[in-house]
Design a protein around this motif. Structure first.
Motif, PDB file in Angstrom:
ATOM      1  N   UNK A   7       0.832  -1.204   0.000  1.00 11.86           N
ATOM      2  CA  UNK A   7       0.000   0.000   0.000  1.00 11.86           C
ATOM      3  C   UNK A   7       0.870   1.259   0.000  1.00 11.86           C
ATOM      4  N   UNK A   8       2.039   1.197   0.653  1.00 14.94           N
ATOM      5  CA  UNK A   8       2.925   2.359   0.629  1.00 14.94           C
ATOM      6  C   UNK A   8       3.515   2.574  -0.766  1.00 14.94           C
ATOM      7  N   UNK A   9       3.760   1.494  -1.484  1.00 20.59           N
ATOM      8  CA  UNK A   9       4.182   1.633  -2.882  1.00 20.59           C
ATOM      9  C   UNK A   9       3.096   2.291  -3.712  1.00 20.59           C
ATOM     10  N   UNK A  10       1.857   1.900  -3.463  1.00 25.49           N
ATOM     11  CA  UNK A  10       0.729   2.511  -4.160  1.00 25.49           C
ATOM     12  C   UNK A  10       0.583   3.982  -3.776  1.00 25.49           C
ATOM     13  N   UNK A  11       0.800   4.275  -2.507  1.00 24.33           N
ATOM     14  CA  UNK A  11       0.724   5.678  -2.053  1.00 24.33           C
ATOM     15  C   UNK A  11       1.801   6.530  -2.736  1.00 24.33           C
ATOM     16  N   UNK A  53       8.577   3.944  -5.234  1.00 17.25           N
ATOM     17  CA  UNK A  53       7.427   3.044  -5.134  1.00 17.25           C
ATOM     18  C   UNK A  53       7.838   1.621  -5.491  1.00 17.25           C
ATOM     19  N   UNK A  54       8.680   1.485  -6.526  1.00 25.11           N
ATOM     20  CA  UNK A  54       9.172   0.143  -6.899  1.00 25.11           C
ATOM     21  C   UNK A  54      10.033  -0.449  -5.779  1.00 25.11           C
ATOM     22  N   UNK A  55      10.840   0.396  -5.138  1.00 20.90           N
ATOM     23  CA  UNK A  55      11.666  -0.070  -4.017  1.00 20.90           C
ATOM     24  C   UNK A  55      10.769  -0.566  -2.886  1.00 20.90           C
ATOM     25  N   UNK A  56       9.709   0.177  -2.586  1.00 19.53           N
ATOM     26  CA  UNK A  56       8.786  -0.246  -1.531  1.00 19.53           C
ATOM     27  C   UNK A  56       8.070  -1.539  -1.916  1.00 19.53           C
ATOM     28  N   UNK A  57       7.721  -1.701  -3.182  1.00 15.85           N
ATOM     29  CA  UNK A  57       7.096  -2.949  -3.636  1.00 15.85           C
ATOM     30  C   UNK A  57       8.056  -4.125  -3.456  1.00 15.85           C
ATOM     31  N   UNK A  58       9.322  -3.905  -3.813  1.00 18.41           N
ATOM     32  CA  UNK A  58      10.325  -4.970  -3.631  1.00 18.41           C
ATOM     33  C   UNK A  58      10.520  -5.273  -2.153  1.00 18.41           C
TER      34      UNK A  58
END
Length: 168
Positions: free
Chosen positions: A86-90, A151-156
């Motif tokens: 969700x933080x990646x989405x944010x 956002x990609x870093x948070x997704x990873x």
């Protein structure tokens, strides 16, 4: 962030209240502008001013959206679990909001330049000066790219956290 949020809400409210006032007092506004400029302003200038006020409110709402997303990310860091999907989405939402702010600002600067062109020259002895920068901010575009990459870093990080939780 809370202070910025309430200042933005106040700004949007002020612009929302000023738009109807503009509709009802446009004759007085045109008369006062006629005292400043050489040629009498056309009634269309009031409509253009209203559009610029509306664009200002849109920019404030987009900024409010981005600040709310940032506040939620900061809250999740305080909870000890920042690497969530969700933080990646944010962060992506913040990137889109910053990009939209860049576009709306650019369109607004073009309209404001057109407004100044429509108004023409200032009468001698009148103190009126306004300069408008009609360019797209390179730092704003870099911020958009940074937010998307982050956002990609948070997704990873979220994926790694899920894998780690599955192992334990």
């Amino acid at each position: 962030m809370i202070f910025a949020k309430w200042m933005l809400v106040l700004g949007v409210g002020a612009l929302a209240a000023a738009l109807p006032v503009l509709l009802f007092s446009y004759r007085q506004l045109l008369a006062e502008m006629g005292e400043i400029f050489v040629s009498q302003p056309a009634p269309e200038t009031v409509g253009l001013i209203g559009i610029l006020m509306f664009l200002g409110a849109v920019i404030m709402l987009l900024t409010l959206f981005a600040i709310n997303r940032l506040r939620k990310i900061v809250d999740s860091v305080g909870e000890g679990n920042p690497f969530t999907r969700i933080n990646g989405t944010r962060l992506r939402g913040m990137g889109i909001a910053v990009f939209a702010i860049q576009l709306v600002t650019f369109v607004g600067s073009l309209l404001a330049t057109g407004l100044l062109t429509m108004l023409g020259e200032v009468k001698p002895g009148q103190d009126f000066h306004l300069s408008i920068d009609g360019s797209i901010s390179l730092s704003g575009i870099l911020l958009v790219l940074l937010l998307i990459i982050l956002a990609r870093v948070f997704d990873s990080g979220a994926k790694m956290q899920e894998e780690l939780d599955g192992i334990v």
